[in-house]
Structures are given as C-alpha cells and as structure tokens.
Scaffold this active site. Sequence first.
Site, short mmCIF file in Angstrom:
data_model
loop_
_atom_site.label_atom_id
_atom_site.label_comp_id
_atom_site.label_asym_id
_atom_site.label_seq_id
_atom_site.Cartn_x
_atom_site.Cartn_y
_atom_site.Cartn_z
N HIS A 297 0.91 -1.15 0.10
CA HIS A 297 -0.08 -0.09 -0.15
C HIS A 297 0.91 1.27 0.05
O HIS A 297 0.65 2.21 -0.89
CB HIS A 297 -1.03 -0.11 1.27
CG HIS A 297 -1.72 1.29 1.45
ND1 HIS A 297 -2.97 1.21 0.99
CD2 HIS A 297 -1.40 2.48 1.77
CE1 HIS A 297 -3.58 2.25 1.41
NE2 HIS A 297 -2.54 3.19 1.94
N GLU A 298 1.83 1.35 0.94
CA GLU A 298 2.66 2.43 1.11
C GLU A 298 3.64 2.56 -0.10
O GLU A 298 3.93 3.62 -0.57
CB GLU A 298 3.40 2.59 2.47
CG GLU A 298 2.54 2.56 3.57
CD GLU A 298 1.57 3.80 3.60
OE1 GLU A 298 1.70 4.83 3.06
OE2 GLU A 298 0.45 3.70 4.32
N HIS A 301 1.87 4.36 -2.85
CA HIS A 301 2.16 6.19 -2.74
C HIS A 301 3.26 6.38 -3.12
O HIS A 301 3.86 7.40 -3.86
CB HIS A 301 2.15 6.35 -1.36
CG HIS A 301 0.40 6.47 -0.75
ND1 HIS A 301 -0.33 7.29 -1.04
CD2 HIS A 301 0.06 5.71 0.47
CE1 HIS A 301 -1.68 6.82 -0.51
NE2 HIS A 301 -1.37 6.07 0.49
N GLU A 327 -4.37 8.09 -3.14
CA GLU A 327 -4.79 6.87 -2.48
C GLU A 327 -5.10 5.73 -3.69
O GLU A 327 -5.22 4.79 -3.35
CB GLU A 327 -6.06 7.17 -1.90
CG GLU A 327 -6.50 5.99 -0.77
CD GLU A 327 -5.57 5.74 0.17
OE1 GLU A 327 -4.45 6.69 0.82
OE2 GLU A 327 -5.60 4.63 0.87
#
Lengths: 536, 536
Positions: A297-298, A301, A327
């Site tokens: 997830h990170e 980003h 996001e």
Amino acid sequence: MTTFDYILESRKLQEATMLQQESKTVPEFTRSDPRISELLELTHEIADLSAVSSLAEWDQNTAMPAGATEVRSHQMAALQGILHDRWTAPRLGELVNELREEVQKSPFSDADRGLVREALRAYEQSTKLPRKLIAEIAQVQAGSFTAWRQAREQSDFARFAPWLGRTVALQREVADRLGYSETRYDALLDQYEPSMTTRKLDALFVPVRETSKNLLQCIEASGNAVDASCLEGDFAESQQLVLCERLLKGMGYDFSRGEVARSPHPFTTSFGSPFDVRLTVRTDTHFLPTSIMAAIHEGGHAVYEQGSSPELVRTPVVGGASMGMHESQSRLWENAIGRSEAYWQGQYGAVQEIFPQQFAKVDVSTFARALNKVQPSLIRVEADEVTYNLHIIVRFEIEKALINSDISVESLPALWNAKYREYIGVEPANDAEGVLQDIHWTSGFGYFPTYTLGNLYAAQIFAKLGSVFPDFDAQLASGDTGFVLNWLREHMYAFGVIYEPEELMKRLTGETPNPQYFARYLTGKFEKIYNLPGEK
Amino acid sequence: MTTFDYILESRKLQEATMLQQESKTVPEFTRSDPRISELLELTHEIADLSAVSSLAEWDQNTAMPAGATEVRSHQMAALQGILHDRWTAPRLGELVNELREEVQKSPFSDADRGLVREALRAYEQSTKLPRKLIAEIAQVQAGSFTAWRQAREQSDFARFAPWLGRTVALQREVADRLGYSETRYDALLDQYEPSMTTRKLDALFVPVRETSKNLLQCIEASGNAVDASCLEGDFAESQQLVLCERLLKGMGYDFSRGEVARSPHPFTTSFGSPFDVRLTVRTDTHFLPTSIMAAIHEGGHAVYEQGSSPELVRTPVVGGASMGMHESQSRLWENAIGRSEAYWQGQYGAVQEIFPQQFAKVDVSTFARALNKVQPSLIRVEADEVTYNLHIIVRFEIEKALINSDISVESLPALWNAKYREYIGVEPANDAEGVLQDIHWTSGFGYFPTYTLGNLYAAQIFAKLGSVFPDFDAQLASGDTGFVLNWLREHMYAFGVIYEPEELMKRLTGETPNPQYFARYLTGKFEKIYNLPGEK
C-alpha cells in the site's frame, strides 16, 4: 462481440494509443519567461522548506523521543509560520494574479498552467488563514499527536478528548475563513481533493455503500467461507521486514531514493520528490498481512511520488495530483494488484523462501484467496475490500457532524461504536480498537473520504490497464511488474500535479470519475472468490 | 602535608564550598524587562529553526538516501539563508547594541549577560557574512559530505579533492570577512572557541606535545607491554548496541529525551536542548572498544547538553559553553572516568553478562588495563590518550597551512603521511585510513584543536572532582556514577553558555586553563600503567 462492441473497442484502442503518444513527454516550464522563472524561484524555496517540515514530521512519527514534544511543536510552528509568510508574499500574489489568465495562452505549457494554478490555490488559501492561526494549529497538532499516542496505548479517550476539541474548534475556524457555499465541511474537503463537495461525494458514495452492503449480505448468506488460517502464525519481525523490502523492490520502489522505517500507523512522505520518498510499515508477529499489505500500500504511494518527472522537482506540481489520486495508487497496488492471485504467482516464491516453515505446504491460490477473506472487523487498516468503505463512511459521517456542530467530541466513542454495530455488525470492546485507532484526527478533518475516492479512481484506472494489456494477468504472473509501473509512470506519475484529478482521470481513462467501475470490480472479484450466483 | 599545603588545601575546600553554594541556582532571565523579553522572542525562533537544521543534518548522516543529496543541499541552503536573515535582522541589532553595556549593571542577571553576549556575537558574525556566501557554504558542505563518503569508501582522495578545494576557498573568504589581527586561521578558530588564537593555542599545546612525546618514548623504552587481546574477538553488532545502551543509561543519559543511531563517524547533536539530544555510535564486530568507548564519549557530550537548565531552552545560551568545553566532557567521561579501573569495577558486570563467552575468564583489571594500551596507530578516533593529541597536532598544522595558503589541497595525502611518520611513527597504507578518515573537513576548519583543548580542560576539571570527592574511586567503583553527573550538572552543565570558557573554568576549578593538569594527569596515569620509574 457485436459490431457496436467492436466499434467501441476500436475507439478505446485508438484513444489509448493517442493518449500514449500524447503523454509520453512531460511538458516543460517556460523558463524563458521571466515571470515563470521568478515564480519557480519563489516556489523552490517554499518546496525546500516544506520538505524540511515533512522531515520533522517523519522524525516525530518514527524516532523522536517523547520528551521533545513541546520543543518540536515550537519548531513546527516556526516553520509553518515562515511557509505562511512565503505563500502570502505580495510578490507571489502579483505574479500569480498576473499570470492566471495569460498562462492559458501560447506559448505557455501545461506545466506552467499547473504551476500557476497550484501557486494561486496556495496563495489564496494562505492569505485567508492568518499566520497566528497556522502556528496555533501546528502547536496543537504536535500536542495532540502525543496525547493520541498515549490515549491509544492506555485506551483512554478522555486523555485525547480535550485535544480533539481544540482541533475541531480550529478546523471550524479554518473552514469559516476559507469559505464555502453549502456546508462548512466542504471547505475542509476541498483542501485535500480540489473542487470536491459533500454533495458530490454523497452522489459518488451511494453506489459504493449499496454495493458493499449488498455484497456483504450475499457473502454472508452464501455460507461460503475463505480459510485464511495460513496467514496466522509466528512471523519474526526482522524476517517480515526482509520480505517487505523484497516486495517493494519488486514493485520498483527505488531504495537509493528512499528508506523504510516503522511507525504505529504506516505512512509515506516525501522530502523532495522524486529524490527522497520514504515509507513506514508496522508489523504484527502473529499476522503476516499487517506488514506486507502495508508495504505494498505505502509502496503504491511511494512509486507514485518517485515517478514524478525531475522537471517538476522543488515545485508545487511535483508529487500526487490529489489525496484521492494518491490513494488510488496505494489501493491499486495493494488491492487490485497485491491481492490478486496473478500477482502472487509472481511473488510467492519470496514468501516461501523467507517463511519456509509456514508456507512450504500452502499453495499460491490458498495464500492469495486468504488475503481476500471478507470479515467484518474493527480496524480500518486491516479491513477487507468489501467492508473497507463502510469504515470510511462511519468516519465521514462523524466528521461532517463534528464540523457542522451537530455532535460533541464527548459523544464520539458511543457514536462510533453504534455506527460500527449498525454498518459492519461489530462493536469495539475499547476505544483503542475503536475511535482512537486512527492518527488522522490529530491534525484535521476532510481527509478520510479521499480513501474511498481512491478506491473509485483505482478501479477505473485498473479497468484501463486491463484494456491496454489484454494479457495483464499473465504478465503479472511472470513476476515482473515493471510493465504496470512503466505505464503508470509514463501516463500518470510523471505528470505530478500538472492536471487536476478530474482532467487527469479523463486523460488516463477517457472519462471523469464514475463509481460504476468500482461497483463492477468489487462485485466481479468477490462473486468469483465466494462463488456467488452472478447477478447478470 | 606541610603547613603551606594545608593552607592551600583549606583555601581550595573553602572555594569549592563557596562555588557550590553560589552555583546551585541558575540565574533567570529578566523577563520583566521588555527588551530582554523581545530578544528572547527573537532568539526562540532562531533556536527553533536551528534545531530543524540540525535535524536535517542528523538525518543526512544517519538515514538519508544517496539520491537525496542535491535536494537536501537546497533544503539546507534555504534554512541557512533564513537563519542568516534572522541573525542580521536590524531589530535584533538594535536590541543587542542597546543592551550590551546596560546589561552589565543591576538588575540584569548573568543569564541576561550571556544572552546578550551570544546574540551580539552571532549578530556581528552574521552581518559580516553575506547570505549568498552562507547558502553557498551549505550547498558545498552537502556535496562535499557525499563526495567524502564515496572517496573514503573507495580510498580515492582525488574524488574528494575538488570539494575540499572549494571548502578551503570558502573558509578563507569567511576568515577575511570576519577579520583577524595575526593569522587568517585565527578567525576560524574563534568561531569554535571564543577568543582563542593560534598564538595562545601554541602556548597551551607545547607542554602537551612535549609530555606526549616524552611519555611515548619512556613507554617504548621501558619494554613493558599491555595485553589488549581480550578486546578483540567476535562481538555481535546487536549485542554491542545493547551494551552501549546499558552504559549510557548508567551514565545518566536520559533516553526519554534522546535516541541512539549509527553513523560512520559518531557524533552528538541536539534539536532543542535539554529535551532532544541524540548521539550515534559505530560498531566493529571484531573490536569492542570502537562502539563502547564511542558511546561513553558521545554520552559525555549528550549528558552535558541534557544538563542545561530548562530556563535556557530555545535560546543561544543553552548547551555547551564552547567546542572545547564540550569536548572536555566527552573526554572526561571517556578517558578520565571511562578508562579507569574504578569505573569498570562498577560496570564490568554488564560486559560479562552481555558477552559471557568472551569475558567470563577476563578479570576487570585486565579489561580496564587493556583499554589503556598505548599503541601508535593511524586512526584518531581509536587512538590512546598518549598519542591522541599528536593526531590533532598533525591536523592543526595542516589546517593552519591550508588556510594561510602555504600548501595546496593536492599535497595533503603526502603531507599527512609524512607527518604521521614523523610524529607517531606510523604511515597510512591508503588515504581511507589517512587523510580521508575524518568528516570534519567536509564543513570547515578550526575545529580540530578544540579536541586537545578539551583534553586540557577535562584534566583540570577531573582534578577538581578528585578534591571535591576524596573517595572518588571508591564511589565510582560502587557502580553508581550519579554523584559525578550531579556535581557536573549543578556546577557546570546547568549553566549552559551563560559563562565564557575561561570564566567557567575559573568558577569550576578556581583558575584559568592550565596545561599542567593534563601533563600531570597523563604522566601519573601512564607511569602507573606501564610501571615506569616516576620522575619525581
């Protein structure tokens, strides 16, 4: 395939090719124009100071000793004060107001237009907010963070409540000063997602809520289950970090321009994109997905930030186009890609190599299926894709009500618990796993909805990827995800903030945000996983 | 004891008691005076921004990815530029010039006098150095650091030389702008040790050089040896860090106001003393003292910073009184205390507990003795106390010559090697273990001599401690070093920069810096360790 379908498909392909050609080159700033060049000079210094401010925040969340809380709040306030001075400088105001119309014409580039638009936005927002208020917000934020951390450790909402009250009061003042036409909450929303309003959000979120609820009902009614027991066990922290690094490297996260640390709430930050983009993960020694899905997830980003064209460095148009667009990339990588069996066909070797005892006898289908178990739960960051947006809707409704003065801070724990019972069918046993679980309310409001917006954008972009790469799953299963990153970089990441979210979505996918992509993605995916009778 | 000795001793005791009573209370700022209060306000912001700048430096040395080098140099330059603006603000100049005479009288306190003195010093230095020069220095420093790191890794001086050349040119310009009466190097020296000059230094250093050389000759001539083999072996990095933490806790370093990280060259820094003081260590898996003596050394710096009175927070009078005074505390803890058998009688249990295999059969005397092996070597930070100052003298002579234009940057490796051969009797096989070993020349010159000054101050303060605590060794051997820290805090640390080094030494020890204390300390200690015939 009908003739109509064929025409539609060809047109899509044509568009895709056009977009691909169009977008290969990131427009440059017209540095030969002395006003653009002066504006760049001014925004470079602002970007440098903002980077240092982000560094101080990163440190605060990863390393800072507790005893430093008060001095750090002064330091943040000092930096915010200077940034405010810079953003409200009369010369900056003159430049952006002089350029705002002119930049629309030739010979100015899209980069110039983005630069002037973003500088103008910041100038206007800053001139509306006095420096004293900004300094106070920074100080309260630092104190609030520490209070939240302690309150969470001790599951003691009363410890956090007075700080939250101060934040609510300050954010109401911010909204009133920024101005809004319908509800006060709109003003805060607009800070994170330009031009977004509560009314627009409600329209986008209704299909999401309906789809999620219907799907959850169908899944529960089916009696079918996903066995996720393989994800539980004993997973040494150091080995989890090794695995996270492997997965991040596999995604194309560049460690020579970044670093991975740990914090209670994972986040990604940048101190000069695309050259210094760092992320944090957290680990749970008994549940593997906590760390690895946070890493992916990170990582989403982070690869977005690292993908900005170097042309944009030290300007307000480097980085993500909006919080929702940001996001969308974390969600795309985490869910659409990172929870697909095809992805794990390419990556599962690393999991088995690093945790041989735990996974030697688990096949990749079982592992990937386990990552998609639908399980109504208390913790947003560990929620499955079907219930995730219901977690957001709880927060969205509470935020709106708090800011629009409909409820008190003290009523939050009870309200939170009631909403969880109503929407998700679970109730927190204590505030640490309830209202205190997120860091977000230590700083402000209006951010949470961008998570669900991100899911909508992600589904729409994922559909586009599927049409560009007809053999998407097969390529993914090869283990090399470079084709995804390259396409996203070339068509999206490189452009930073040059285009606003709506235009960027049009350029990327051919249409403005449309919640039906998410509805289709979610239903299609989970009907298959839970072997539900298809609706069509 | 003769009558004369007795009188002298009584007088010393009387003085000590007076000092103890006098210095128990740290003077407060006269906040009721509107000019003091305004000056504090101005210097608070400066201190906050300086703290952030130190944080960026800390990050650069401990975590920053290599790809961020260029953006970070812009960030540092932006901060330095703003700090320069603040230090040269006309209102600050008015205030300090108005107060400089008046503050000497009643009702102003020593804290006010220190504040005005330090603010005036910074104002004058800053107004002499244009902002553009400061920004350039910051940029060159960041680039130079990276070049040095790479050059050191590859033992390739040529890679560092052009950056060093730029630093020399910039530092010469700094010296010329600051002004000096005798040699250009004096101007740089004065920045780190107020009022110090090359002439004064030469006078203080001659006895040190003579003592070191004589002692080294005596030791080598004696044929006596210290067996330090117990310090070599296999020492797991993670366990070394555990031991470092134990020793730091034992010294009274407060982890709730600090943190320990790792870097190639250990250092201590502060982001808001006394509330956030951090240090780094480095480890050598085959040689234990590298990490633990660095921890005690940096711990000495750190407890000094953490000992400042909270009254002084966010002002230019918080922290260490000068670089030399700072070094006196790292040296006092590392050498006078940390290499004494008495200290290890109290701490050796931790060493044996953490490294049982290595030390179960080694007694504390052998261990402590091993830490004092005199061994002419190439690396300053691992040098014994007898040869240490000879390492400094090499650097001091080269720096003077570089700044006064007597030698070229290109000649450094050869010159360095020749001086090592001449003074210490050893010669580097490559530049990594020679001229490239220190980080210091990435930023400037004039700092190295403060290390030897620190040794002089430390010996004088150590003699004072011995007279205050007649049972010093016995107390130390009990394992609780709190009595040392408490005395130093109360009489020295709490006062921060209120007094200049010379006055502080007088208040602490009853006399101005006197190199004979060091000569006596060094000779006394090593005559005993090497069983030399006493000179008296």
